[in-house]
Scaffold this motif. Sequence first.
Motif, mmCIF file in Angstrom:
data_model
loop_
_atom_site.group_PDB
_atom_site.id
_atom_site.type_symbol
_atom_site.label_atom_id
_atom_site.label_comp_id
_atom_site.label_asym_id
_atom_site.label_seq_id
_atom_site.Cartn_x
_atom_site.Cartn_y
_atom_site.Cartn_z
ATOM 1 N N ALA A 200 -18.558 1.475 -2.633
ATOM 2 C CA ALA A 200 -18.222 0.436 -1.817
ATOM 3 C C ALA A 200 -17.135 0.681 -0.813
ATOM 4 C CB ALA A 200 -17.790 -0.730 -2.769
ATOM 5 N N ASP A 201 -16.248 1.311 -1.221
ATOM 6 C CA ASP A 201 -14.953 1.602 -0.202
ATOM 7 C C ASP A 201 -14.789 2.889 0.185
ATOM 8 O OD1 ASP A 201 -14.440 -1.036 -1.075
ATOM 9 O OD2 ASP A 201 -12.841 -0.583 -2.637
ATOM 10 N N ASP A 202 -15.494 3.830 -0.281
ATOM 11 C CA ASP A 202 -15.247 5.487 0.133
ATOM 12 C C ASP A 202 -13.882 5.760 0.252
ATOM 13 O OD1 ASP A 202 -16.084 7.719 0.827
ATOM 14 O OD2 ASP A 202 -16.184 7.186 3.215
ATOM 15 N N PRO A 203 -13.063 5.548 -1.060
ATOM 16 C CA PRO A 203 -11.548 5.917 -0.884
ATOM 17 C C PRO A 203 -11.281 7.383 -0.803
ATOM 18 C CG PRO A 203 -12.289 5.189 -2.882
ATOM 19 C CD PRO A 203 -13.483 5.074 -2.330
ATOM 20 N N ALA A 204 -10.565 7.837 -0.292
ATOM 21 C CA ALA A 204 -10.141 9.323 -0.215
ATOM 22 C C ALA A 204 -9.212 9.748 -1.491
ATOM 23 C CB ALA A 204 -9.060 9.524 0.899
ATOM 24 N N LEU A 205 -8.687 8.692 -2.369
ATOM 25 C CA LEU A 205 -8.047 9.080 -3.539
ATOM 26 C C LEU A 205 -6.764 10.123 -3.274
ATOM 27 C CD1 LEU A 205 -10.862 9.014 -6.115
ATOM 28 C CD2 LEU A 205 -9.654 7.228 -4.950
ATOM 29 N N THR A 206 -6.390 10.173 -2.176
ATOM 30 C CA THR A 206 -5.029 11.016 -1.880
ATOM 31 C C THR A 206 -3.948 10.202 -1.824
ATOM 32 O OG1 THR A 206 -5.657 10.769 0.565
ATOM 33 C CG2 THR A 206 -6.240 12.628 -0.496
ATOM 34 N N ALA A 207 -2.831 10.786 -2.006
ATOM 35 C CA ALA A 207 -1.140 10.088 -1.868
ATOM 36 C C ALA A 207 -0.811 10.330 -0.764
ATOM 37 C CB ALA A 207 -0.688 10.571 -3.088
ATOM 38 N N ARG B 86 9.423 -7.550 -4.759
ATOM 39 C CA ARG B 86 8.926 -8.121 -3.492
ATOM 40 C C ARG B 86 8.727 -7.062 -2.257
ATOM 41 N NH1 ARG B 86 9.828 -13.438 -0.437
ATOM 42 N NH2 ARG B 86 8.403 -13.171 1.348
ATOM 43 N N LEU B 87 7.460 -6.888 -1.669
ATOM 44 C CA LEU B 87 6.977 -5.941 -1.172
ATOM 45 C C LEU B 87 6.552 -6.375 0.297
ATOM 46 C CD1 LEU B 87 5.380 -3.654 -3.486
ATOM 47 C CD2 LEU B 87 7.346 -3.115 -2.476
ATOM 48 N N GLY B 88 7.425 -7.000 1.198
ATOM 49 C CA GLY B 88 6.846 -7.579 2.492
ATOM 50 C C GLY B 88 6.600 -9.091 2.094
ATOM 51 N N ARG C 177 0.795 -1.227 -0.062
ATOM 52 C CA ARG C 177 -0.185 0.056 -0.193
ATOM 53 C C ARG C 177 0.790 1.345 0.255
ATOM 54 N NH1 ARG C 177 -2.733 -3.168 3.678
ATOM 55 N NH2 ARG C 177 -2.422 -1.783 5.405
ATOM 56 N N GLU C 178 2.064 1.241 0.814
ATOM 57 C CA GLU C 178 3.052 2.290 0.769
ATOM 58 C C GLU C 178 3.539 2.581 -0.738
ATOM 59 O OE1 GLU C 178 7.330 3.421 2.585
ATOM 60 O OE2 GLU C 178 6.260 1.913 3.518
ATOM 61 N N ASP C 179 3.653 1.372 -1.581
ATOM 62 C CA ASP C 179 4.204 1.524 -2.847
ATOM 63 C C ASP C 179 3.181 2.240 -3.841
ATOM 64 O OD1 ASP C 179 6.467 0.545 -4.908
ATOM 65 O OD2 ASP C 179 4.441 0.233 -5.796
ATOM 66 N N VAL C 180 1.812 1.779 -3.603
ATOM 67 C CA VAL C 180 0.814 2.478 -4.399
ATOM 68 C C VAL C 180 0.510 3.800 -3.965
ATOM 69 C CG1 VAL C 180 -1.724 2.473 -4.567
ATOM 70 C CG2 VAL C 180 -0.569 0.179 -4.452
ATOM 71 N N HIS C 181 0.567 4.434 -2.804
ATOM 72 C CA HIS C 181 0.649 5.793 -2.786
ATOM 73 C C HIS C 181 1.714 6.548 -3.186
ATOM 74 C CE1 HIS C 181 -3.048 6.123 -0.023
ATOM 75 N NE2 HIS C 181 -2.678 5.017 0.394
ATOM 76 N N ARG C 182 3.000 6.083 -3.185
ATOM 77 C CA ARG C 182 4.150 6.626 -3.767
ATOM 78 C C ARG C 182 3.760 6.803 -5.466
ATOM 79 N NH1 ARG C 182 8.288 4.898 -6.541
ATOM 80 N NH2 ARG C 182 7.818 2.908 -6.097
ATOM 81 N N TYR D 66 1.329 13.581 0.518
ATOM 82 C CA TYR D 66 2.471 14.083 -0.264
ATOM 83 C C TYR D 66 2.132 15.442 -0.854
ATOM 84 C CZ TYR D 66 4.782 9.528 -0.766
ATOM 85 O OH TYR D 66 5.480 8.291 -0.531
ATOM 86 N N ASP D 67 3.184 15.942 -1.254
ATOM 87 C CA ASP D 67 2.944 17.810 -1.665
ATOM 88 C C ASP D 67 2.295 17.470 -2.874
ATOM 89 O OD1 ASP D 67 4.287 18.451 0.403
ATOM 90 O OD2 ASP D 67 6.301 18.595 -0.505
#
Length: 356
Positions: free
Chosen positions: A202-209, A333-335, A180-185, A217-218
């Motif tokens: 369904a998920d109510d995402p914020a769609l922010t990074a 590999r991410l975790g 998930r950290e990789d996705v936000h980056r 993130y800036d």
Amino acid sequence: MDATDREREAMRRALSLALRGPRGVNPQVGAVLLSPDGTVLAEGWHRGAGTDHAEVDALGKLALGAARGATAVVTLEPCNHTGRTGPCAEALIAAGVVRVVYAVADPGEASSGGAARLRAAGVDVTGGVLADDGRALLDSWLTVQRLGRPHVTVKWAQSLDGRAAAADGTSQWITGPRAREDVHRRRADADAIVVGTGTVIADDPALTARRPDGALYDAQPMPVVVGRRTIPHDARVHRHPRPLMLHEGADLFGGDEDAATSLLAQLRDRGVHRVFVEGGPTLASAFLRAGLADQVLAYIAPTLLGGPVTAIGDLAVATIDEQLRLDVAAVERLGDDLLIVATPRQARGPEQEGTR
């Protein structure tokens, strides 16, 4: 004539000046004017669509005639057409500039040809100076020029058996924190993030990074929600730091490939270079089916869900001979999770669809 050390130094300065301008419909461009002895006479950069181009911005800081005999060091080949502003090649000729050094050739059909126009007027021209740095600066803009549309990354997370959610629709979380950290980056690197109304409901995402500590993130992608269903007035996406774009046009989910093309054209016209398609399976499938995905990010968790909610829906593949082949660019590999980065072999742009 090769570029001199002083001209290369000026090009590095021009590249840094270019970054002061906004990334958008027009390229980020910087310019430095040098006297015959190598002294900096003036600097300029492009401040956005409709404003003076970098060369003209620099020339405008000098008295009339002060640029005669000068060298113009520019990150992009001076343009040779009249749009919202006049051709920079003509402005340099009129100012008496005798030499032009640039990093990257202009790929535009209408705007290119500046180097040839300058040479025809007797101006000495050298191109390709610090070209790798110039292309790195303009990478996303050049991609839009080549494709005729923004670059599209389609991302999904799935279980090992290819499911995007449990049978009841719950999906948070299939993958772990490092994925998930990789996705936000990667979200922060995009200009727009696109989801369907179903994902919002369904998920109510914020769609922010967001950073691992939850701080934003800036750089934030513009949130884009596609579909005909009404999203809740209190959905978190309404609190995004950038204005929400709702695309309620043709049915992107019903196999209408023109709808995907239309959406990308609207985003391109807003200055979007990189699009991150994140949710959900129907939307991802629509871009893949239309041949409009340039990169695929598949996050795979070592878990099994079974059930009907697959990560990708109908791709109009009726027989094995029609399968959509991809080239794997990387496996990370991410975790506990794996990320497969792949490139579809048949991505299309408007020029391949007969729309240019």
